[in-house]
Structures are given as C-alpha cells and as structure tokens.
Design an enzyme around this catalytic site. Structure first.
Site, PDB file in Angstrom:
ATOM      1  N   ILE A 194     -41.387  -4.918   2.785  1.00 31.89           N
ATOM      2  CA  ILE A 194     -40.275  -4.991   2.130  1.00 31.89           C
ATOM      3  C   ILE A 194     -39.760  -6.609   1.471  1.00 31.89           C
ATOM      4  CG2 ILE A 194     -38.791  -3.130   3.277  1.00 31.89           C
ATOM      5  CD1 ILE A 194     -37.533  -5.671   4.817  1.00 31.89           C
ATOM      6  N   SER A 228     -26.305  -2.753  14.545  1.00 30.21           N
ATOM      7  CA  SER A 228     -26.298  -2.792  16.135  1.00 30.21           C
ATOM      8  C   SER A 228     -25.216  -2.993  16.815  1.00 30.21           C
ATOM      9  CB  SER A 228     -27.656  -3.658  16.491  1.00 30.21           C
ATOM     10  OG  SER A 228     -27.474  -3.841  17.970  1.00 30.21           O
ATOM     11  N   ALA A 287     -36.538  -0.991   8.291  1.00 30.33           N
ATOM     12  CA  ALA A 287     -37.471  -2.131   8.322  1.00 30.33           C
ATOM     13  C   ALA A 287     -36.885  -3.289   8.895  1.00 30.33           C
ATOM     14  CB  ALA A 287     -38.147  -2.203   7.076  1.00 30.33           C
ATOM     15  N   VAL A 293     -34.463  -4.268  38.130  1.00 33.07           N
ATOM     16  CA  VAL A 293     -33.136  -4.119  37.803  1.00 33.07           C
ATOM     17  C   VAL A 293     -32.574  -5.308  37.519  1.00 33.07           C
ATOM     18  CG1 VAL A 293     -30.925  -2.984  38.385  1.00 33.07           C
ATOM     19  CG2 VAL A 293     -32.989  -1.667  38.698  1.00 33.07           C
ATOM     20  N   LYS A 342     -28.604  -9.101  12.149  1.00 28.83           N
ATOM     21  CA  LYS A 342     -27.644  -7.835  11.949  1.00 28.83           C
ATOM     22  C   LYS A 342     -26.369  -8.307  11.552  1.00 28.83           C
ATOM     23  CE  LYS A 342     -30.965  -4.707  13.117  1.00 28.83           C
ATOM     24  NZ  LYS A 342     -31.654  -4.226  12.086  1.00 28.83           N
ATOM     25  N   GLY A 377     -28.190 -13.579  28.458  1.00 31.23           N
ATOM     26  CA  GLY A 377     -27.734 -13.145  27.358  1.00 31.23           C
ATOM     27  C   GLY A 377     -27.108 -11.656  27.486  1.00 31.23           C
ATOM     28  N   ARG A 402     -30.527 -10.968  33.577  1.00 32.26           N
ATOM     29  CA  ARG A 402     -31.276 -11.493  32.407  1.00 32.26           C
ATOM     30  C   ARG A 402     -30.319 -12.069  31.405  1.00 32.26           C
ATOM     31  NH1 ARG A 402     -34.120  -6.563  28.660  1.00 32.26           N
ATOM     32  NH2 ARG A 402     -31.924  -6.307  28.247  1.00 32.26           N
ATOM     33  N   TYR A 437     -31.996 -12.360  16.586  1.00 34.12           N
ATOM     34  CA  TYR A 437     -32.222 -10.899  16.167  1.00 34.12           C
ATOM     35  C   TYR A 437     -30.694 -10.334  15.765  1.00 34.12           C
ATOM     36  CZ  TYR A 437     -31.974  -5.955  16.580  1.00 34.12           C
ATOM     37  OH  TYR A 437     -31.659  -4.631  16.291  1.00 34.12           O
TER      38      TYR A 437
HETATM   39  P1  NAD Z   1     -39.136  -0.048  15.416  1.00 33.71           P
HETATM   40  O1  NAD Z   1     -40.069  -1.432  15.384  1.00 33.71           O
HETATM   41  O2  NAD Z   1     -39.907   1.113  15.968  1.00 33.71           O
HETATM   42  O3  NAD Z   1     -39.119   0.331  13.683  1.00 33.71           O
HETATM   43  C1  NAD Z   1     -39.093  -0.513  12.580  1.00 33.71           C
HETATM   44  C2  NAD Z   1     -40.206  -0.432  11.633  1.00 33.71           C
HETATM   45  O4  NAD Z   1     -40.136  -1.259  10.444  1.00 33.71           O
HETATM   46  C3  NAD Z   1     -41.524  -0.410  12.232  1.00 33.71           C
HETATM   47  O5  NAD Z   1     -42.318   0.742  11.777  1.00 33.71           O
HETATM   48  C4  NAD Z   1     -42.179  -1.684  11.533  1.00 33.71           C
HETATM   49  O6  NAD Z   1     -43.451  -1.676  11.512  1.00 33.71           O
HETATM   50  C5  NAD Z   1     -41.262  -1.763  10.104  1.00 33.71           C
HETATM   51  N1  NAD Z   1     -41.211  -2.888   9.682  1.00 33.71           N
HETATM   52  C6  NAD Z   1     -40.791  -4.240  10.168  1.00 33.71           C
HETATM   53  N2  NAD Z   1     -40.787  -5.204   9.264  1.00 33.71           N
HETATM   54  C7  NAD Z   1     -41.023  -4.750   7.846  1.00 33.71           C
HETATM   55  C8  NAD Z   1     -41.500  -5.274   6.731  1.00 33.71           C
HETATM   56  N3  NAD Z   1     -41.207  -6.506   6.599  1.00 33.71           N
HETATM   57  N4  NAD Z   1     -41.810  -4.310   5.694  1.00 33.71           N
HETATM   58  C9  NAD Z   1     -42.077  -3.036   5.985  1.00 33.71           C
HETATM   59  N5  NAD Z   1     -41.651  -2.598   7.303  1.00 33.71           N
HETATM   60  C10 NAD Z   1     -41.532  -3.301   8.454  1.00 33.71           C
HETATM   61  O7  NAD Z   1     -37.803  -0.014  15.624  1.00 33.71           O
HETATM   62  P2  NAD Z   1     -36.654   1.159  15.681  1.00 33.71           P
HETATM   63  O8  NAD Z   1     -36.386   0.980  17.097  1.00 33.71           O
HETATM   64  O9  NAD Z   1     -37.013   2.121  15.136  1.00 33.71           O
HETATM   65  O10 NAD Z   1     -35.408   0.332  15.012  1.00 33.71           O
HETATM   66  C11 NAD Z   1     -35.142   0.489  13.675  1.00 33.71           C
HETATM   67  C12 NAD Z   1     -34.098  -0.232  13.401  1.00 33.71           C
HETATM   68  O11 NAD Z   1     -33.007  -0.221  13.907  1.00 33.71           O
HETATM   69  C13 NAD Z   1     -34.269  -1.813  13.176  1.00 33.71           C
HETATM   70  O12 NAD Z   1     -33.812  -2.523  12.023  1.00 33.71           O
HETATM   71  C14 NAD Z   1     -33.562  -2.072  14.584  1.00 33.71           C
HETATM   72  O13 NAD Z   1     -33.367  -3.584  14.259  1.00 33.71           O
HETATM   73  C15 NAD Z   1     -32.414  -1.263  14.578  1.00 33.71           C
HETATM   74  N6  NAD Z   1     -31.994  -1.012  15.778  1.00 33.71           N
HETATM   75  C16 NAD Z   1     -32.891  -0.628  16.902  1.00 33.71           C
HETATM   76  C17 NAD Z   1     -32.098  -0.477  17.993  1.00 33.71           C
HETATM   77  C18 NAD Z   1     -33.031  -0.080  19.134  1.00 33.71           C
HETATM   78  O14 NAD Z   1     -32.533  -0.187  20.346  1.00 33.71           O
HETATM   79  N7  NAD Z   1     -34.141   0.644  18.854  1.00 33.71           N
HETATM   80  C19 NAD Z   1     -30.885  -0.771  18.450  1.00 33.71           C
HETATM   81  C20 NAD Z   1     -29.757  -1.153  17.295  1.00 33.71           C
HETATM   82  C21 NAD Z   1     -30.449  -1.272  16.187  1.00 33.71           C
HETATM   83  N1  UFG Z   2     -32.516  -3.607  32.020  1.00 35.06           N
HETATM   84  C1  UFG Z   2     -33.182  -3.523  33.405  1.00 35.06           C
HETATM   85  N2  UFG Z   2     -34.580  -3.732  33.620  1.00 35.06           N
HETATM   86  C2  UFG Z   2     -35.440  -3.855  32.510  1.00 35.06           C
HETATM   87  C3  UFG Z   2     -34.900  -3.798  31.216  1.00 35.06           C
HETATM   88  C4  UFG Z   2     -33.489  -3.645  31.080  1.00 35.06           C
HETATM   89  O1  UFG Z   2     -32.409  -3.852  34.266  1.00 35.06           O
HETATM   90  O2  UFG Z   2     -36.319  -3.768  32.736  1.00 35.06           O
HETATM   91  C5  UFG Z   2     -31.274  -3.460  31.959  1.00 35.06           C
HETATM   92  C6  UFG Z   2     -30.494  -4.546  31.173  1.00 35.06           C
HETATM   93  O3  UFG Z   2     -30.287  -5.769  32.013  1.00 35.06           O
HETATM   94  C7  UFG Z   2     -29.256  -3.752  30.694  1.00 35.06           C
HETATM   95  C8  UFG Z   2     -29.820  -2.278  30.499  1.00 35.06           C
HETATM   96  O4  UFG Z   2     -30.857  -2.217  31.288  1.00 35.06           O
HETATM   97  O5  UFG Z   2     -28.361  -3.811  31.647  1.00 35.06           O
HETATM   98  C9  UFG Z   2     -30.072  -2.072  28.745  1.00 35.06           C
HETATM   99  O6  UFG Z   2     -31.224  -2.979  28.363  1.00 35.06           O
HETATM  100  P1  UFG Z   2     -31.878  -2.747  27.236  1.00 35.06           P
HETATM  101  O7  UFG Z   2     -33.044  -3.848  27.105  1.00 35.06           O
HETATM  102  O8  UFG Z   2     -32.447  -1.389  27.066  1.00 35.06           O
HETATM  103  O9  UFG Z   2     -30.872  -2.753  26.047  1.00 35.06           O
HETATM  104  P2  UFG Z   2     -29.903  -3.652  25.703  1.00 35.06           P
HETATM  105  O10 UFG Z   2     -28.524  -3.243  25.820  1.00 35.06           O
HETATM  106  O11 UFG Z   2     -30.022  -4.956  26.296  1.00 35.06           O
HETATM  107  O12 UFG Z   2     -30.288  -3.918  24.207  1.00 35.06           O
HETATM  108  C10 UFG Z   2     -30.608  -2.941  23.007  1.00 35.06           C
HETATM  109  C11 UFG Z   2     -31.387  -3.208  22.100  1.00 35.06           C
HETATM  110  C12 UFG Z   2     -30.969  -4.419  21.043  1.00 35.06           C
HETATM  111  C13 UFG Z   2     -29.574  -4.194  20.689  1.00 35.06           C
HETATM  112  C14 UFG Z   2     -28.723  -3.725  21.823  1.00 35.06           C
HETATM  113  C15 UFG Z   2     -27.311  -3.306  21.387  1.00 35.06           C
HETATM  114  O13 UFG Z   2     -32.508  -3.807  22.629  1.00 35.06           O
HETATM  115  O14 UFG Z   2     -31.721  -4.314  20.201  1.00 35.06           O
HETATM  116  O15 UFG Z   2     -29.325  -2.727  22.398  1.00 35.06           O
HETATM  117  O16 UFG Z   2     -27.380  -2.048  20.659  1.00 35.06           O
HETATM  118  F1  UFG Z   2     -29.047  -5.004  20.240  1.00 35.06           F
END
Ligand code: NAD
Ligand code: UFG
Length: 338
Positions: free
Chosen positions: A59, A124, A81, A217, A153, A294, A292, A149
């Site tokens: 992108i 997010s 992405a 945990v 957002k 944060g 953990r 990160y």
């Molecule tokens: P993911 O990593 O599986 O998907 C992201 C995709 O974007 C990947 O296929 C990656 O190859 C592609 N990508 C990254 N940088 C790129 C670039 N510069 N150009 C083109 N493609 C690129 O992640 P996901 O879990 O499917 O998350 C999708 C979106 O949702 C992300 O923006 C993520 O930040 C957001 N999000 C995810 C979560 C979560 O817990 N999974 C929570 C909140 C928000």
């Molecule tokens: N946890 C454990 N052990 C592990 C992993 C996680 O105990 O090995 C706990 C964490 O401490 C937390 C809960 O499980 O209490 C969920 O943790 P995740 O890492 O699965 O998810 P988070 O809520 O920390 O974060 C996720 C995404 C972020 C997003 C956020 C809010 O990873 O990208 O949700 O949407 F920003």
C-alpha cells in the site's frame, strides 16, 4: 462495481472476503503477503466457488495503487493492511508508523485521485486507552494509547476524520474491533501467526495441538471476578459480517462514522481456557505468570450502536469460536505452510 480489499489475505481480511462474496459483492484483493500467504485467497475461492483478482501490492506503492484503481471498477475500499504486533511496535516504531500511517496516506491519495471516496477502516478497541470505563462507547474520548501500534490506529482515525471534514464527498467507517478469535467453520481459513503467538487464542490452540507445552496466564491479581484479564472475544465470521453491513451503509451515507464491533460480553482468560476445554475435550495446561506490561484489566464493548444503525450483532459465542479454531488448527497445524 467492486470493493478493493487491502490486506485481504490476512486473518480478518480473508474471512471478510468470504462474507462479501457470499453477499454477492465483487472484490479485488491486494496484499504484500508480509504476514500472510496467497494460499488463503485460494481457500476463499474454494469455500465460495467464486473467483477474484489477487494482486501482490504494497500500500506504500502509490504508482501501483493508481494502476489498480484505473484497471478495476472499484467504488469502495476496506482497509485491513497493516502491521499489528503490539510488542514489535515498541521495538520498531518507525516501521509501524511508515507501514500503517504512511501506507494509509498513500492509499488515500491514490483513492482521491481516482475519485474513490468510500473507505472502511480496521481500527481497534485499543484507541480507548487506559482511562475509559467499560463498556467502551464510541463517544468516549479516544487516545492515551500505550504503544506505537495503538497510536497508529488513533492517528489514522484522526487523519480520516480530517479528510471527511475537508470534503463532504468522503464516506468513512471506523470499525473498532475488540478481540477477534475463531475461524471459518469449513476449517479452511483461520489465524496463522508467525512464530510464538502473542494473542491468547492462537496460543491456546498451539498448546492444544502439542506445539507448546503450556499456557502462561498473564496475571491473576486483576480486579476482575477470577483475577485474570477480561476481554470481548468476537468470532471472526461475525466480525466479517460487520464489514458487509458497514460497507453497504458507507455506500449510501457520507461523513465519518465510528462503530464498535464486539459482543458486549466480557470473558476472562480462565473462562476462555475452560470454554476451549469444554468445546473440544482437550485439556489446556497453564501456569500463572506475571502481568504483561501494558495490559488492562477490562476491555469490552457497548455494541448497541452497530445494532441500532447497521442492524448488525454477533451470532456466535466463545465456544463456537473455540470449536472452529480447533478444527482449523487440527487440519492446518502449520497454518498455510505445507
Ligand atoms: P493480518 O496480519 O492477518 O492481516 C493484515 C494483512 O495486511 C496481512 O495479509 C499482511 O500481509 C498485509 N499487509 C501488511 N502491511 C501491508 C502493506 N504495507 N501493503 C500491503 N499489505 C500489507 O492481521 P489481521 O488480524 O487480519 O488484522 C487486520 C487489520 O485489523 C489490521 O489493520 C489490524 O491492525 C486490525 N486489527 C486486528 C485485531 C486483531 O486482534 N487481529 C484487532 C484490532 C484491529
Ligand atoms: N494472555 C495471557 N496469555 C497469553 C496471551 C494473552 O494470559 O499467552 C491474556 C492477556 O494478558 C489478556 C488476554 O489474554 O488479558 C487477551 O490478550 P491478547 O493478547 O489476546 O489480546 P489483547 O486484548 O492484549 O490485544 C488485542 C490485540 C490488539 C488490540 C486489542 C484491542 O492483540 O491488537 O486486542 O482490540 F489492539
């Protein structure tokens, strides 16, 4: 007309492709595959029986984006992405700002030039930061993010709001996801993290399949009913359907709208472990480890706005997600690698 899906080979993107195709939409996928495999798109084609273009494109490559926008009849974009690992973003902040923010600005410039002014963005729940009280509502102040990160957002939300303020032709949906888990019920697509999973559900799944010995945990001394962190775990297929609802609305309504996509229900770490054990019959050994850095005690959504305006709500629960994760993990112990 077609929807351009950035990051469409990723975890949430691939599930959203399935739901868009099932809803009769045409799609074009772009991805640089930095955290995914093109095989995910092949599986989407198998599941739906439909074909669509999959183009390797970063992108941040404005010239290529312009070519794609000129070649296909695209009228809206769903923008997944981005880089998403919280811990990595603290070590490599510039990569996160460049990829997520720089990439989004390049994408928006190309869209503007092509006259495509409808975008649904993957935000997010992390933008609610540390200081709001649960359940999180869309009208609460955002910001106060605790890692680069999350800050990407928050900044992208501001950029998109400013864009709408500058030009009333734009239609922007900011979707604040809570914790996506689960997989498509076919077992053909799911989450395929590289290396040691950061997130709870993929970690549990790898313990279940014997790749990891036990779950740590992170803290059992939070001010929550069982002392472990509480999150709003949303089935990825429900989340994907939320995008179909959002893109349909964005096609007709201009301006910037924010929606929480969550269940509205908080589930603790130990409750999720027990739900997994109940749904699959597999025991998950765990130890209590330090908190953990944060992490917050509680994060769950007030999901009423998405129901009222988009007519969308979740239909699946944590046990459904555990069962579907397990099917995906058992069938694909190495993700999309053979
Ligand atoms: P993911 O990593 O599986 O998907 C992201 C995709 O974007 C990947 O296929 C990656 O190859 C592609 N990508 C990254 N940088 C790129 C670039 N510069 N150009 C083109 N493609 C690129 O992640 P996901 O879990 O499917 O998350 C999708 C979106 O949702 C992300 O923006 C993520 O930040 C957001 N999000 C995810 C979560 C979560 O817990 N999974 C929570 C909140 C928000
Ligand atoms: N946890 C454990 N052990 C592990 C992993 C996680 O105990 O090995 C706990 C964490 O401490 C937390 C809960 O499980 O209490 C969920 O943790 P995740 O890492 O699965 O998810 P988070 O809520 O920390 O974060 C996720 C995404 C972020 C997003 C956020 C809010 O990873 O990208 O949700 O949407 F920003």
């Amino acid at each position: 007309m077609a929807v351009l899906i950035t990051g469409g080979a990723g975890y949430i993107g691939s599930h959203t492709c399935v739901e868009l195709l099932n809803a009769g939409k045409e799609i074009v996928v772009i991805d640089n595959f930095c955290n995914s495999s093109p095989k995910a798109c092949d599986r989407v084609k198998e599941i739906t029986g439909k074909d669509f273009p999959v183009i390797e494109c970063d992108i941040r490559d404005g010239a290529k984006l312009r070519e794609i926008l000129a070649q296909y009849p695209i009228d809206s974009v769903i923008h997944f992405a981005g880089l998403k690992a919280v811990g990595e973003s603290c070590v490599k902040p510039l990569e996160y700002y460049d990829n997520n923010i720089g990439g989004t600005v390049t994408l928006l410039e190309a869209m503007k030039e092509a006259g495509v002014k409808t975008i649904v963005f993957s935000s997010s729940a992390t933008v609610y930061g540390e200081h709001n009280k649960v359940p999180f509502r869309e009208d609460m102040p955002a910001g106060g993010t605790t890692n680069p990160y999350g800050t990407t957002k928050y900044f992208i939300e501001i950029i998109l709001k400013d864009l709408c303020a500058s030009d009333p032709e734009w239609s922007v949906s900011l979707l604040r996801y809570f914790n996506p888990i689960g997989a498509h019920e076919s077992g053909k697509i799911g989450e395929a993290p590289n290396g040691i999973p950061n997130n709870l559900m993929p970690y549990i799944a790898q313990v279940a399949v014997g790749k990891r010995e036990k779950l740590s945990v992170f803290g059992n001394d939070y001010d929550t009913p069982d002392g472990t962190g509480v999150r709003d775990y949303i089935h990825v297929v429900d989340l994907a359907k939320g995008h179909v609802a959002a893109v349909k609305r964005a096609e007709t309504v201009k301006g910037c709208e924010i929606y929480n996509l969550g269940t509205g229900v908080g589930v603790s770490v130990l409750e999720l472990v027990h739900a997994f054990e109940k749904a699959t019959g597999v025991k998950i050994p765990y130890v209590i480890a330090p908190r953990r850095p944060g992490d917050i005690a509680y994060s769950y959504a007030d999901a009423s706005k998405a129901l009222a305006v988009l007519g969308w709500k979740t239909e699946k629960n944590a046990e459904d997600a555990c069962r579907d994760t397990w099917r995906w993990q058992k069938n694909n112990p190495n993700g999309y690698d053979d």
